[in-house]
Design an enzyme around this catalytic site. Structure first.
Site, PDB file in Angstrom:
ATOM      1  N   ARG A 263       0.799  -1.226   0.000  1.00  0.00           N
ATOM      2  CA  ARG A 263       0.000   0.000   0.000  1.00  0.00           C
ATOM      3  C   ARG A 263       0.836   1.282   0.000  1.00  0.00           C
ATOM      4  O   ARG A 263       0.352   2.346  -0.333  1.00  0.00           O
ATOM      5  CB  ARG A 263      -0.940  -0.012   1.219  1.00  0.00           C
ATOM      6  CG  ARG A 263      -2.082  -0.990   1.061  1.00  0.00           C
ATOM      7  CD  ARG A 263      -2.788  -1.251   2.375  1.00  0.00           C
ATOM      8  NE  ARG A 263      -1.991  -2.058   3.289  1.00  0.00           N
ATOM      9  CZ  ARG A 263      -2.422  -2.515   4.466  1.00  0.00           C
ATOM     10  NH1 ARG A 263      -3.622  -2.218   4.883  1.00  0.00           N
ATOM     11  NH2 ARG A 263      -1.643  -3.264   5.217  1.00  0.00           N
TER      12      ARG A 263
ATOM     13  N   ASN B 273      48.072  29.714  13.700  1.00  0.00           N
ATOM     14  CA  ASN B 273      47.177  30.604  12.976  1.00  0.00           C
ATOM     15  C   ASN B 273      47.236  30.268  11.489  1.00  0.00           C
ATOM     16  O   ASN B 273      48.301  30.301  10.882  1.00  0.00           O
ATOM     17  CB  ASN B 273      47.631  32.052  13.215  1.00  0.00           C
ATOM     18  CG  ASN B 273      46.568  33.024  12.765  1.00  0.00           C
ATOM     19  OD1 ASN B 273      46.102  32.958  11.626  1.00  0.00           O
ATOM     20  ND2 ASN B 273      46.172  33.918  13.650  1.00  0.00           N
TER      21      ASN B 273
ATOM     22  N   ASN C  42       0.442   3.314   6.281  1.00  0.00           N
ATOM     23  CA  ASN C  42       0.149   2.601   5.042  1.00  0.00           C
ATOM     24  C   ASN C  42       0.388   3.463   3.810  1.00  0.00           C
ATOM     25  O   ASN C  42       0.309   2.986   2.689  1.00  0.00           O
ATOM     26  CB  ASN C  42      -1.291   2.096   5.044  1.00  0.00           C
ATOM     27  CG  ASN C  42      -1.444   0.926   6.013  1.00  0.00           C
ATOM     28  OD1 ASN C  42      -0.543   0.087   6.126  1.00  0.00           O
ATOM     29  ND2 ASN C  42      -2.540   0.890   6.730  1.00  0.00           N
TER      30      ASN C  42
ATOM     31  N   SER D 115       5.073  -6.893  15.291  1.00  0.00           N
ATOM     32  CA  SER D 115       5.077  -6.449  13.891  1.00  0.00           C
ATOM     33  C   SER D 115       6.215  -5.465  13.662  1.00  0.00           C
ATOM     34  O   SER D 115       6.313  -4.467  14.379  1.00  0.00           O
ATOM     35  CB  SER D 115       3.766  -5.736  13.550  1.00  0.00           C
ATOM     36  OG  SER D 115       2.726  -6.669  13.511  1.00  0.00           O
TER      37      SER D 115
ATOM     38  N   GLY E  41      -7.887  -5.934  12.605  1.00  0.00           N
ATOM     39  CA  GLY E  41      -8.593  -7.126  13.056  1.00  0.00           C
ATOM     40  C   GLY E  41      -9.348  -6.799  14.338  1.00  0.00           C
ATOM     41  O   GLY E  41      -8.835  -6.061  15.183  1.00  0.00           O
TER      42      GLY E  41
END
Ligand code: UD1
Ligand code: CA
Length: 480
Positions: A31, A396, A246, A117, A156
């Site tokens: 996606r 310097n 997504n 996940s 889910g």
């Protein structure tokens, strides 16, 4: 490694700790419409997967961490190889249940396995820890983590035995929801703890009987329940941990929320960040109190900034360590270097990797320094290139000085002694040593070592022809 130690290590890996954590990171992330695996996308300066590994590493119980990789496995491995996780390959991506099946041999020796996940980077270590405690105290075969976000669509859903029961009868994916299940607001976070034995016993029963024809790990809730095993849900208060991305826009939003949390953390510890929404500060950056960061600054990687510093606008600092009271003026680019207390850098200065900048050094406009060590109080105020140089205290370096460190084949070192004065526009051809306290005349090309306290001049002598210009004008009056 000796044979004994190798055996010890192997034992440690499979039987020393009873807990394995498997992080699922093999998916493509279709996606996103990106050619890069989803878990490689970065927020807060680190890949999604690195955030999850970091959270998993903080679980108090000793645990071995496995990452299940598949899509762009090589790139995913190398992005997190330093974390010390073990890798398992899921050659074909046929769903979250199939991913756990791919890790079957790796996890078989552990009493319990937690599954996370790789694309949910905001998960907090405390939540993983609570899941683990909940799983043990309920003596469950499967414990899942749930939350109630404002918008449950796409996740889910959790079907509990009764509304107040910890026991779960099923997780139902969005596309499979029965009409009466549409109203369920409690969703699956995609984070589980399992007893390994019942998990592995029933894992083979998963079937791809769903719209994506995948093996869903979520179906284990129903299957284990049907087999008489205990399946419970641990509900978290903070649904924001659930957030993933997504789309690229969602990824950028996650990045922004992580960075604003980082800016907030720094401000809470005494750092002033003006217009923090314009600054890009990676998650691992540390800054001491009373340091002021102006708008549009980027602090990246493992950068450490001490207290009482000032970082002015448009500066980008990556993997550097700055001491106390350092000032970095506008539009500097600093990488992989250390800068000691009280140094004053910029504006428009560039430090390339490998510089050690001493206390109170001043590096000014359009000075580029690479892999060089500058002693205390060295000054290089304008337009110089200092590469592969070691410069003693208080030397310097005039405007336009160049160390010619490369002969077309090799890089060579230039040593400039303490208190030396290198006149403007000098070229120092390395390898070269300029002694302590020595003067180099402006415009010199120095090719041979110069001892201490000398004067070296390496330029053509000046010639002056008096009256030359007037004579020329008399000859060509039209030029006037
Ligand atoms: C999953 C859950 C869903 C939950 C949601 C929370 C399933 C079937 N659904 O859906 O209930 O609400 O997480 O975010 O598990 N992966 C692999 N190999 C594969 C497929 C996926 O390693 O073959 C990895 C992915 O890289 C990803 C993780 O598993 O890191 C989750 O997979 P993803 O496809 O994102 O599942 P969701 O649709 O988010
Ligand atoms: Ca996901």
């Amino acid at each position: 490694m000796s044979i004994e130690r190798q055996r010890g290590a192997a034992r440690n890996l499979h039987h020393g700790s009873k807990l394995a954590i498997a992080i699922l990171a093999a998916g493509k992330g279709t996606r996103l419409k990106s050619r890069r695996a989803k878990v490689l996308h970065e927020i807060g300066g680190k890949p999604l997967l690195a955030h999850v590994i970091e959270a998993a590493s903080k679980v108090a119980a000793p645990a071995d961490i496995y990452a299940v990789v598949g899509h762009q496995a090589g790139r995913v491995r190398s992005a997190v190889v330093d974390s010390g996780v073990h890798f398992v390959e899921q050659a074909e991506q046929r769903g979250t249940g199939h991913a756990v099946e791919a890790a079957k041999d790796a996890i078989a020796g552990y009493e319990n396995v937690m599954v996370l996940s790789g694309d949910a980077p905001l998960v907090k270590p405390e939540t993983i820890e609570k899941l683990w405690q909940f799983h043990q105290s309920h003596d469950a075969a499967m414990t899942l983590t749930s939350a109630e976000p404002d918008e449950p669509t796409g996740y889910g859903r959790i079907v509990r035995r009764t509304p107040d029961s910890p026991e779960v009868t099923a997780i139902v994916e969005q596309k499979m929801l029965a009409p009466w299940q549409q109203a369920i607001r409690e969703v699956n976070m995609g984070m589980y703890a399992f007893k390994t034995a019942p998990l592995l016993k029933h894992l083979g029963e998963l079937s791809p009987d769903n719209p994506h024809a995948e093996l869903y790990l979520t179906d284990m809730a129903r299957m284990l329940g049907a087999a008489g095993e205990r399946v419970v849900a641990f509900k978290t208060e903070d649904a924001s941990e659930l957030l993933g991305a997504n789309t690229i826009a969602e990824m950028v939003a996650l990045d922004a929320s992580l960075r604003s949390a980082t800016a907030r953390r720094l401000m809470d510890s005494g750092v002033t960040i003006f217009r923090p929404e314009t600054c890009v500060i990676d998650s691992d950056v540390e800054v001491g109190p009373d340091t002021v960061i102006e708008p549009f600054v980027q602090l990246l990687g493992h950068t450490r900034v001490g207290p009482d510093c000032r970082i002015r606008s448009y500066t980008v600092i990556e993997n550097c360590t700055l001491g106390n009271g350092v000032i970095v003026r506008q539009s500097c680019v600093l990488a992989d270097s250390t800068i000691a207390d009280g140094a004053d850098i910029g504006p428009f200065a560039r430090l390339r990797p490998g510089c050690e900048i001493g206390e109170k050094v001043h590096i000014g406009n359009f000075v580029e320094v690479k892999k060089s060590k500058l002693g205390m109080g060295v000054k290089a105020g304008h337009l110089a290139y200092l590469g592969d140089a070691e410069i003693g205290a208080a030397a310097n370096i005039g405007a336009g000085v160049i160390t010619c460190n490369y002969d077309g084949v090799k890089k060579h070192l230039t040593r400039i002694g303490a208190g030396a004065f290198v006149g403007s526009d000098s070229t120092l051809v390395a390898p070269l040593t300029v002694g302590d306290g020595t003067y180099i005349g402006a415009g010199s090309c120095i090719t041979k070592d110069v001892p201490a306290n000398a004067l070296a001049v390496g330029r053509a002598r000046q010639m002056t022809k008096e009256g030359w210009a007037a004579a020329r004008r008399a000859k060509h009056p039209q030029k006037e």
